[in-house]
Design a protein around this motif. Structure first.
Motif, PDB file in Angstrom:
ATOM      1  N   PRO A   5       0.823  -1.231   0.000  1.00  0.00           N
ATOM      2  CA  PRO A   5       0.000   0.000   0.000  1.00  0.00           C
ATOM      3  C   PRO A   5       0.851   1.273   0.000  1.00  0.00           C
ATOM      4  O   PRO A   5       0.545   2.232  -0.710  1.00  0.00           O
ATOM      5  N   LEU A   6       1.929   1.286   0.772  1.00  0.00           N
ATOM      6  CA  LEU A   6       2.823   2.452   0.792  1.00  0.00           C
ATOM      7  C   LEU A   6       3.537   2.600  -0.546  1.00  0.00           C
ATOM      8  O   LEU A   6       3.620   3.698  -1.091  1.00  0.00           O
ATOM      9  N   LEU A   7       4.043   1.504  -1.084  1.00  0.00           N
ATOM     10  CA  LEU A   7       4.765   1.562  -2.357  1.00  0.00           C
ATOM     11  C   LEU A   7       3.841   2.052  -3.472  1.00  0.00           C
ATOM     12  O   LEU A   7       4.249   2.860  -4.310  1.00  0.00           O
ATOM     13  N   ASN A   8       2.586   1.601  -3.458  1.00  0.00           N
ATOM     14  CA  ASN A   8       1.610   2.078  -4.458  1.00  0.00           C
ATOM     15  C   ASN A   8       1.362   3.572  -4.302  1.00  0.00           C
ATOM     16  O   ASN A   8       1.299   4.314  -5.283  1.00  0.00           O
ATOM     17  N   TYR A   9       1.225   4.022  -3.055  1.00  0.00           N
ATOM     18  CA  TYR A   9       1.004   5.435  -2.764  1.00  0.00           C
ATOM     19  C   TYR A   9       2.190   6.277  -3.258  1.00  0.00           C
ATOM     20  O   TYR A   9       2.010   7.335  -3.856  1.00  0.00           O
ATOM     21  N   VAL A  14       7.136   9.437  -6.691  1.00  0.00           N
ATOM     22  CA  VAL A  14       8.490   9.053  -7.109  1.00  0.00           C
ATOM     23  C   VAL A  14       8.472   7.654  -7.722  1.00  0.00           C
ATOM     24  O   VAL A  14       7.591   6.852  -7.433  1.00  0.00           O
ATOM     25  N   SER A  15       9.481   7.411  -8.537  1.00  0.00           N
ATOM     26  CA  SER A  15       9.641   6.090  -9.142  1.00  0.00           C
ATOM     27  C   SER A  15      10.919   5.471  -8.574  1.00  0.00           C
ATOM     28  O   SER A  15      12.004   6.054  -8.697  1.00  0.00           O
ATOM     29  N   LEU A  16      10.786   4.317  -7.933  1.00  0.00           N
ATOM     30  CA  LEU A  16      11.942   3.657  -7.315  1.00  0.00           C
ATOM     31  C   LEU A  16      12.378   2.458  -8.143  1.00  0.00           C
ATOM     32  O   LEU A  16      11.542   1.746  -8.697  1.00  0.00           O
ATOM     33  N   THR A  17      13.690   2.233  -8.175  1.00  0.00           N
ATOM     34  CA  THR A  17      14.209   1.033  -8.814  1.00  0.00           C
ATOM     35  C   THR A  17      13.961  -0.146  -7.874  1.00  0.00           C
ATOM     36  O   THR A  17      13.633   0.043  -6.692  1.00  0.00           O
ATOM     37  N   GLN A  18      14.166  -1.352  -8.384  1.00  0.00           N
ATOM     38  CA  GLN A  18      14.001  -2.555  -7.556  1.00  0.00           C
ATOM     39  C   GLN A  18      14.959  -2.504  -6.360  1.00  0.00           C
ATOM     40  O   GLN A  18      14.587  -2.802  -5.234  1.00  0.00           O
ATOM     41  N   MET A 122      13.755  10.325  -2.125  1.00  0.00           N
ATOM     42  CA  MET A 122      12.856  10.183  -0.977  1.00  0.00           C
ATOM     43  C   MET A 122      12.713  11.513  -0.232  1.00  0.00           C
ATOM     44  O   MET A 122      11.671  11.781   0.369  1.00  0.00           O
ATOM     45  N   GLU A 123      13.765  12.333  -0.298  1.00  0.00           N
ATOM     46  CA  GLU A 123      13.666  13.663   0.316  1.00  0.00           C
ATOM     47  C   GLU A 123      12.618  14.496  -0.422  1.00  0.00           C
ATOM     48  O   GLU A 123      11.821  15.197   0.196  1.00  0.00           O
ATOM     49  N   ARG A 124      12.627  14.391  -1.749  1.00  0.00           N
ATOM     50  CA  ARG A 124      11.631  15.098  -2.553  1.00  0.00           C
ATOM     51  C   ARG A 124      10.229  14.571  -2.238  1.00  0.00           C
ATOM     52  O   ARG A 124       9.283  15.343  -2.109  1.00  0.00           O
ATOM     53  N   PHE A 125      10.106  13.266  -2.080  1.00  0.00           N
ATOM     54  CA  PHE A 125       8.823  12.651  -1.736  1.00  0.00           C
ATOM     55  C   PHE A 125       8.281  13.243  -0.427  1.00  0.00           C
ATOM     56  O   PHE A 125       7.146  13.696  -0.370  1.00  0.00           O
TER      57      PHE A 125
END
Length: 194
Positions: A5-9, A14-18, A122-125
């Motif tokens: 749920p957090l990753l979807n949010y 932001v777009s994270l790599t694996q 993540m800081e931008r997030f």
């Protein structure tokens, strides 16, 4: 533990790599609370930013007369904590209490800087999340000064339809800054108008 749920949010921001996702998940804490339990109490120092995956909380402070003043409610896909206490590591003025059994994903103070270092986006997030919360807070202040109690209730009901059914009326009244009796009058008045 389901961090999805957090990753979807987060995908909205932001777009994270694996690799980044795996590192982030390794630093997150999953925590369950029972209805009535406190996530944070007045006087404590906030050690975590909490993303709610299930449940409902209220943030409030208690004045010198013992009166409870509700600042906000939080439900699924919302955040709760005292940001001021978290960022300054000073005692909080607020309580965060669960109104339902609640599940959270937490970013702890001990790992947040490491997350920012390893995943700068993540800081931008977090900046975007904080900006949105700040704007919402300012708009609420303006509504409290410029709208009637009835208009504030209508706005609350229209803006947060999923919350009203889950929260006792006296808590909604506290959030709106009115008595539960006055809220009952407003609801009766609205029922007659419809």
């Amino acid at each position: 533990m389901n961090f999805q749920p957090l990753l979807n949010y987060m995908k909205n921001y932001v777009s994270l790599t694996q690799e980044e996702t795996e590192f982030l998940v390794s630093k997150l804490v999953y925590r369950k609370y029972l209805k009535g339990q406190y996530i944070l109490q007045q006087g404590d120092v906030s050690k975590a930013q909490c993303f709610i995956t299930k449940g409902c909380t209220k943030m409030f402070f208690v004045d010198d007369e013992g009166q409870e003043h509700i600042i906000m409610f939080s439900i699924e896909d919302w955040w709760t904590s005292d940001l001021g206490s978290f960022s300054t590591q000073s005692p909080t003025d607020f309580n965060v209490q669960c109104l339902e059994d609640t599940e959270t994903i937490q970013f702890h103070i001990d790992s947040i800087e490491e997350i920012f270092e390893k995943i700068p986006k993540m800081e931008r997030f977090f900046r975007q999340i904080i900006e949105r919360a700040f704007v919402a807070s300012q708009k609420r202040i303006i509504r409290n000064f410029s709208m009637t109690a009835k208009d504030r209730y209508v706005f609350f009901r229209e803006t947060y339809p999923k919350i009203e059914q889950r929260i006792p009326q006296y808590l909604i009244a506290s959030y709106l800054g009115i008595t539960k009796e006055f809220l009952s009058k407003i609801k009766s008045q609205l029922a007659l108008e419809n």
